[in-house]
Design a protein around this motif. Structure first.
Motif, PDB file in Angstrom:
ATOM      1  N   HIS A  19      22.902 -17.484 -50.119  1.00 45.05           N
ATOM      2  CA  HIS A  19      23.945 -18.464 -50.459  1.00 45.05           C
ATOM      3  C   HIS A  19      25.233 -17.747 -50.862  1.00 45.05           C
ATOM      4  O   HIS A  19      26.330 -18.142 -50.436  1.00 45.05           O
ATOM      5  N   HIS A  20      25.107 -16.704 -51.653  1.00 48.16           N
ATOM      6  CA  HIS A  20      26.281 -15.957 -52.093  1.00 48.16           C
ATOM      7  C   HIS A  20      27.012 -15.343 -50.901  1.00 48.16           C
ATOM      8  O   HIS A  20      28.253 -15.403 -50.812  1.00 48.16           O
ATOM      9  N   GLN A  23      28.837 -17.957 -48.832  1.00 50.18           N
ATOM     10  CA  GLN A  23      30.050 -18.437 -49.494  1.00 50.18           C
ATOM     11  C   GLN A  23      31.236 -17.514 -49.245  1.00 50.18           C
ATOM     12  O   GLN A  23      32.382 -17.954 -49.297  1.00 50.18           O
ATOM     13  N   ARG A  24      30.962 -16.258 -48.957  1.00 54.08           N
ATOM     14  CA  ARG A  24      32.043 -15.292 -48.758  1.00 54.08           C
ATOM     15  C   ARG A  24      32.497 -15.186 -47.301  1.00 54.08           C
ATOM     16  O   ARG A  24      33.515 -14.556 -47.017  1.00 54.08           O
TER      17      ARG A  24
END
Length: 338
Positions: A19-20, A23-24
């Motif tokens: 997820h991280h 997001q980027r």
């Protein structure tokens, strides 16, 4: 660099990491129908074009040293070396799949640094991140990238198209990355001599010659082409062997980076041998038939100042030789992984 909060936080679970990372990532191109987050990526290929696929893994202790390569350097390099393979085929880079195998002790700051480099290179080369995988490792850091590109059938470059009499050319300068790596093993990038700074950068942040690869393919100027990942000597041998020819290289014509030549001489190392054996330059070596020299001039005029140097010729005799100081000797071996 992106502000991210706690740089020293330990890595969370796999889903939180994915997820991280998602997001980027920037918004995907419209041709990427299914991107990161599903079981596999789905993209719509360019109509009438071949799809070019390559993969290359960077392994800590083999391809980089974390004492002087930052996570961002490693991420940038992982994309650039794969893009270089696509460029050597005359193709336009399009997508990349990432596989991160992260060692114990890595933090969110380390991961974000790695992503910084990946995203910087992806933006520079206009590559969309299409997906990938992440896992832990009890051993070294491994960053594995699969990259794709597209090329029209008649513009594809390969290694095996050379013929006796074709001239051999190399882009840019060589031996810079080898000198930069040599310095890093004895010092650090922060205190390197000013004239070696560009050599250090050439090693830490290699530049893929995408524009030149596209120009050579579009102008149909080259009969054979490959990049210099494992050194000039290795590339000459591979093109000659794939083409069923020999080769004759002129040592005096080699475009050795001047600062690298000086540094190797000071270390008691022959600059010519270092230039032939040293890898990581990621320049392009290519063959040009005599009848296509006019096409090469058109390529050079559109190459935005990138130097192109004639260094030798493919020969009917299968020997692969170097001429130096009036003598002809066997071309030294290039870098080998095994």
């Amino acid at each position: 660099m992106t502000t991210r909060g706690n740089e020293t936080a330990r890595l969370p679970g796999e889903r939180a990491l994915i997820h991280h990372i998602r997001q980027r990532l920037p918004a995907p191109p419209s041709a990427l129908l299914v991107g990161p987050g599903d079981d596999a990526a789905v993209f719509e290929p360019e109509r009438g074009a071949f799809q070019v696929i390559t993969t290359d893994a960077l392994v800590e202790g083999i391809h980089f040293d974390r004492r002087f390569s930052s996570p961002a350097d490693i991420g940038y390099r992982a994309i650039a070396v794969n893009v270089s393979d696509v460029a050597a085929m005359g193709a336009r880079p399009e997508y990349a799949l990432l596989s991160f195998v992260l060692p114990e002790g890595w933090t969110m700051g380390d991961l974000d640094g790695l992503l910084d480099g990946v995203l910087e290179a992806a933006s520079e080369y206009r590559v969309a991140i299409a997906g990938g995988n992440i896992s832990r490792s009890p051993g070294p850091l491994v960053v594995d990238v699969t990259a794709t590109g597209s090329v029209r059938p008649r513009k594809l470059l390969r290694r095996d198209g050379g013929k006796p009499g074709d001239a051999l050319y190399v882009t840019g300068t060589i031996a810079a990355a080898a000198a930069g790596l040599g310095w890093l093993r004895t010092g650090s990038p922060s205190d390197s001599p000013s004239d070696l700074g560009p050599c250090v950068r050439r090693y830490l942040r290699p530049q893929a010659r995408v524009r030149m690869g596209l120009l050579l393919g579009r102008n149909k100027a080259a009969s054979a082409c490959m990049d210099l990942s494992d050194g000039l000597a290795d590339a000459v041998r591979q093109i000659a062997e794939a083409s069923g020819t020999g080769a004759l290289i002129d040592a005096a014509a080699l475009p050795i980076e001047s600062a690298a030549s000086t540094w190797f001489t000071e270390q008691g190392v022959d600059p010519v041998e270092a230039a032939l054996a040293g890898g990581d330059d990621y320049e392009l070596l290519f063959a040009v038939p005599r009848r296509f020299r006019g096409r090469l001039r058109a390529v050079q005029s559109a190459a935005r100042g990138l130097p192109v140097t004639r260094i030798g010729e493919l020969m009917a005799d299968r020997a692969i030789c170097l001429t130096r100081d009036g003598a002809e000797v066997e071309l030294p071996k290039g870098y080998s992984h095994f």
